[in-house]
Design a protein around this motif. Structure first.
Motif: not given
Length: 167
Positions: A119-125
């Motif tokens: 989820g964190l990587t998705r928030q970062l693009g």
């Protein structure tokens, strides 16, 4: 559903923005620097401690073959370019990461995002949520580069050149 759409829209905007001149940090970058994640010893680590110089953040997992293959390249980069902070963020269970690192130690810090890492990587693009996922952050904390997939030595050298251009 609205939050997911907002996050996806923010990620798409951030994804399209890379390659341009560094700008003010967007909300995802600010949220990233505000995070605290546990280290291998269980102690919480503030990500903002790494601000002030270029940071290459690599999201990886022990169960991800391309992730594991690129770790020696990242370790060599960390040793050869001490002006760049390499930071591993494991999207994996702490026990698996500790066992893997006992067999193959790394010279740079590794923090644990466990199941929240995707989820964190998705928030970062990283819209696909794939691993490995890496970010190159400038000294001001802004995203300079993003990459989904395994690094080659040539790609890492290109990233090091982009750091020199951003300074």
């Amino acid at each position: 559903a609205g939050g997911v759409a907002l996050a996806a829209g923010t990620g798409l905007w951030a994804w399209q923005r890379w390659g341009t001149q560094p700008q003010q940090q967007d909300a995802a970058e600010q949220a990233f620097w505000a995070l605290q994640l546990p280290g291998l010893d269980g102690q919480m680590q503030a990500l903002r401690q790494y601000q002030g110089r270029p940071v290459l953040v690599n999201f990886w997992a022990t169960w991800c073959p391309p992730c594991v293959r690129e770790l020696p390249l990242l370790d060599a980069l960390a040793r050869q370019h001490p002006q760049v902070q390499v930071l591993g963020i494991a999207v994996d269970q702490a026990a698996h990461v500790r066992a893997w690192l006992q067999r193959s130690p790394l010279s740079y810090p590794v923090l644990l995002a466990e199941t929240g890492g995707v989820g964190l990587t998705r928030q970062l693009g990283n819209l696909s949520g794939g691993l490995p996922f890496s970010l190159l952050l400038g000294g001001q904390g802004q995203v300079l580069q993003r990459r989904i997939g395994e690094f080659s030595a040539e790609m890492l050298q290109s990233w090091m050149a982009s750091i020199a251009r951003s300074m």
